[in-house]
Design a protein around this motif. Structure first.
Motif, mmCIF file in Angstrom:
data_model
loop_
_atom_site.group_PDB
_atom_site.id
_atom_site.type_symbol
_atom_site.label_atom_id
_atom_site.label_comp_id
_atom_site.label_asym_id
_atom_site.label_seq_id
_atom_site.Cartn_x
_atom_site.Cartn_y
_atom_site.Cartn_z
ATOM 1 N N TRP A 146 0.841 -1.079 -0.074
ATOM 2 C CA TRP A 146 0.175 0.013 -0.048
ATOM 3 C C TRP A 146 0.976 1.266 -0.049
ATOM 4 C CZ3 TRP A 146 0.569 -3.198 4.269
ATOM 5 C CH2 TRP A 146 1.144 -2.703 5.314
ATOM 6 N N GLU A 147 0.396 2.356 -0.854
ATOM 7 C CA GLU A 147 0.939 3.492 -0.591
ATOM 8 C C GLU A 147 0.809 4.228 0.666
ATOM 9 O OE1 GLU A 147 0.393 7.508 -3.444
ATOM 10 O OE2 GLU A 147 -0.573 5.614 -4.013
ATOM 11 N N ASP A 148 1.676 4.972 1.190
ATOM 12 C CA ASP A 148 1.477 5.759 2.243
ATOM 13 C C ASP A 148 0.485 6.852 2.346
ATOM 14 O OD1 ASP A 148 2.165 6.928 4.842
ATOM 15 O OD2 ASP A 148 4.024 7.776 4.189
ATOM 16 N N PHE B 191 -6.290 6.375 3.264
ATOM 17 C CA PHE B 191 -6.953 5.564 2.531
ATOM 18 C C PHE B 191 -6.615 4.414 2.052
ATOM 19 C CE2 PHE B 191 -9.147 4.251 -1.447
ATOM 20 C CZ PHE B 191 -10.383 4.021 -1.160
ATOM 21 N N THR B 192 -5.474 4.377 1.446
ATOM 22 C CA THR B 192 -4.909 3.058 0.896
ATOM 23 C C THR B 192 -4.421 2.259 2.097
ATOM 24 O OG1 THR B 192 -2.811 4.113 0.622
ATOM 25 C CG2 THR B 192 -4.095 4.292 -1.417
ATOM 26 N N ARG B 193 -3.835 2.929 2.988
ATOM 27 C CA ARG B 193 -3.600 2.134 4.227
ATOM 28 C C ARG B 193 -4.935 1.584 4.939
ATOM 29 N NH1 ARG B 193 -1.756 6.120 7.020
ATOM 30 N NH2 ARG B 193 -0.019 6.303 6.054
ATOM 31 N N GLY B 194 -5.787 2.306 5.064
ATOM 32 C CA GLY B 194 -7.182 1.814 5.498
ATOM 33 C C GLY B 194 -7.509 0.558 4.776
ATOM 34 N N VAL B 195 -7.572 0.653 3.343
ATOM 35 C CA VAL B 195 -8.285 -0.501 2.763
ATOM 36 C C VAL B 195 -7.412 -1.606 3.054
ATOM 37 C CG1 VAL B 195 -8.325 -1.264 0.208
ATOM 38 C CG2 VAL B 195 -9.040 1.118 0.843
ATOM 39 N N GLN C 284 3.399 -7.934 4.132
ATOM 40 C CA GLN C 284 2.594 -6.528 4.114
ATOM 41 C C GLN C 284 3.645 -5.503 3.857
ATOM 42 O OE1 GLN C 284 -0.811 -6.339 7.046
ATOM 43 N NE2 GLN C 284 0.601 -7.832 8.120
ATOM 44 N N THR C 285 3.608 -4.446 2.715
ATOM 45 C CA THR C 285 4.638 -3.538 2.620
ATOM 46 C C THR C 285 3.729 -2.269 2.548
ATOM 47 O OG1 THR C 285 5.721 -5.597 1.731
ATOM 48 C CG2 THR C 285 6.756 -3.163 1.079
ATOM 49 N N GLU C 286 4.708 -1.228 2.915
ATOM 50 C CA GLU C 286 4.010 0.058 2.685
ATOM 51 C C GLU C 286 5.340 0.711 1.937
ATOM 52 O OE1 GLU C 286 2.365 3.161 5.631
ATOM 53 O OE2 GLU C 286 4.292 3.741 5.310
ATOM 54 N N VAL C 287 4.768 1.447 0.930
ATOM 55 C CA VAL C 287 5.831 2.146 0.039
ATOM 56 C C VAL C 287 5.435 3.832 0.051
ATOM 57 C CG1 VAL C 287 5.940 0.109 -1.747
ATOM 58 C CG2 VAL C 287 4.109 1.955 -2.032
ATOM 59 N N PRO C 288 6.307 4.646 -0.494
ATOM 60 C CA PRO C 288 6.013 6.066 -0.174
ATOM 61 C C PRO C 288 5.095 6.303 -1.272
ATOM 62 C CG PRO C 288 8.255 5.469 -0.916
ATOM 63 C CD PRO C 288 7.581 4.414 -0.680
ATOM 64 N N ALA C 289 4.451 7.456 -0.627
ATOM 65 C CA ALA C 289 3.293 8.130 -1.523
ATOM 66 C C ALA C 289 3.940 8.308 -3.112
ATOM 67 C CB ALA C 289 2.914 9.384 -1.047
ATOM 68 N N SER C 290 3.065 8.159 -4.086
ATOM 69 C CA SER C 290 3.392 8.379 -5.377
ATOM 70 C C SER C 290 4.900 7.320 -5.608
ATOM 71 C CB SER C 290 3.558 9.479 -5.740
ATOM 72 O OG SER C 290 2.401 10.398 -5.683
ATOM 73 N N PRO C 291 4.599 6.078 -5.676
ATOM 74 C CA PRO C 291 5.919 5.074 -5.606
ATOM 75 C C PRO C 291 6.384 5.080 -7.007
ATOM 76 C CG PRO C 291 4.048 3.669 -5.296
ATOM 77 C CD PRO C 291 3.377 5.157 -5.318
ATOM 78 N N CYS D 258 -2.778 -1.565 -2.765
ATOM 79 C CA CYS D 258 -3.647 -0.335 -2.508
ATOM 80 C C CYS D 258 -2.971 1.037 -2.827
ATOM 81 C CB CYS D 258 -4.103 -0.426 -0.940
ATOM 82 S SG CYS D 258 -4.821 -1.889 -0.784
ATOM 83 N N VAL D 259 -3.117 1.305 -3.938
ATOM 84 C CA VAL D 259 -2.179 2.554 -4.326
ATOM 85 C C VAL D 259 -3.404 3.332 -5.211
ATOM 86 C CG1 VAL D 259 -0.121 1.410 -4.364
ATOM 87 C CG2 VAL D 259 -1.430 1.432 -6.666
#
Length: 179
Positions: free
Chosen positions: A117-119, A122-126, A144-151, A176-177
């Motif tokens: 998911w993108e940081d 909304f995307t984190r919540g989904v 489970q991996t978080e990536v920066p906004a606008s990866p 979730c991006v």
């Protein structure tokens, strides 16, 4: 730099001001309530929430406190609705976005999943719903991996390579991006 905005809406016999302070693009600090007094000073049967969970979420406690129905046409964050029986949305809460897809994937034979998911809230919540959904449908969540906004490709290529490794290769990757 932070950007500050002060806006409001005339509701019944009062003004419901909203003030926003968006410092990191997604984090919005808000205040909501009638000018010069508490929420009880605004006489209205219902309020229409603004677009976004952050803005509508700031209105939820005041609306619920006064028994005012708040129709949240552009909010999806579960926290906007949870514990507020007078708040109604037209989007499903973020916790429900993946429910039917995960059930269908499980029925189709998927046994393992990973999420990315993108940081952003909304995307984190989904994607936050995936662990419980995977468990409910007998799937193993491998990562489970978080990536920066606008990866960019620089952010995503190493993760893709990891998904291709033996034992780390999920049947399903839930992204979730925004882009």
């Amino acid at each position: 730099d932070s950007s500050k905005a002060k806006v409001g809406a005339i509701v019944g016999n009062g003004m419901v001001p909203l003030s926003a302070d968006a410092e990191d693009g997604d984090g919005v600090g808000l205040g909501a309530g009638p000018a010069g007094g508490g929420a009880e000073d605004v006489a209205a049967s219902y309020w229409l929430g603004p677009y976004s969970s952050g803005l509508t979420g700031a209105m939820s406690p005041a609306a619920n406190e006064t028994g005012t129905v708040l129709v949240a046409g552009g909010a999806a964050s579960t926290s906007v609705f949870e514990g507020y029986p007078t708040i109604f949305g037209t989007f499903p809460p973020t916790s429900k976005y993946l429910a039917q897809a995960v059930e269908a994937l499980s029925r189709a034979g998927a046994r393992t999943a990973a999420s990315l998911w993108e940081d952003a809230s909304f995307t984190r919540g989904v994607c936050a719903a995936l662990p419980g959904l995977a468990e409910r449908h007998g799937m193993t969540l491998l990562s489970q991996t978080e990536v920066p906004a606008s990866p960019t490709a620089l952010d995503l290529d190493p993760i893709s390579a990891e998904f291709s490794r033996p034992g780390k290769d999920p049947d399903v990757v839930v992204t979730c991006v925004y882009d």
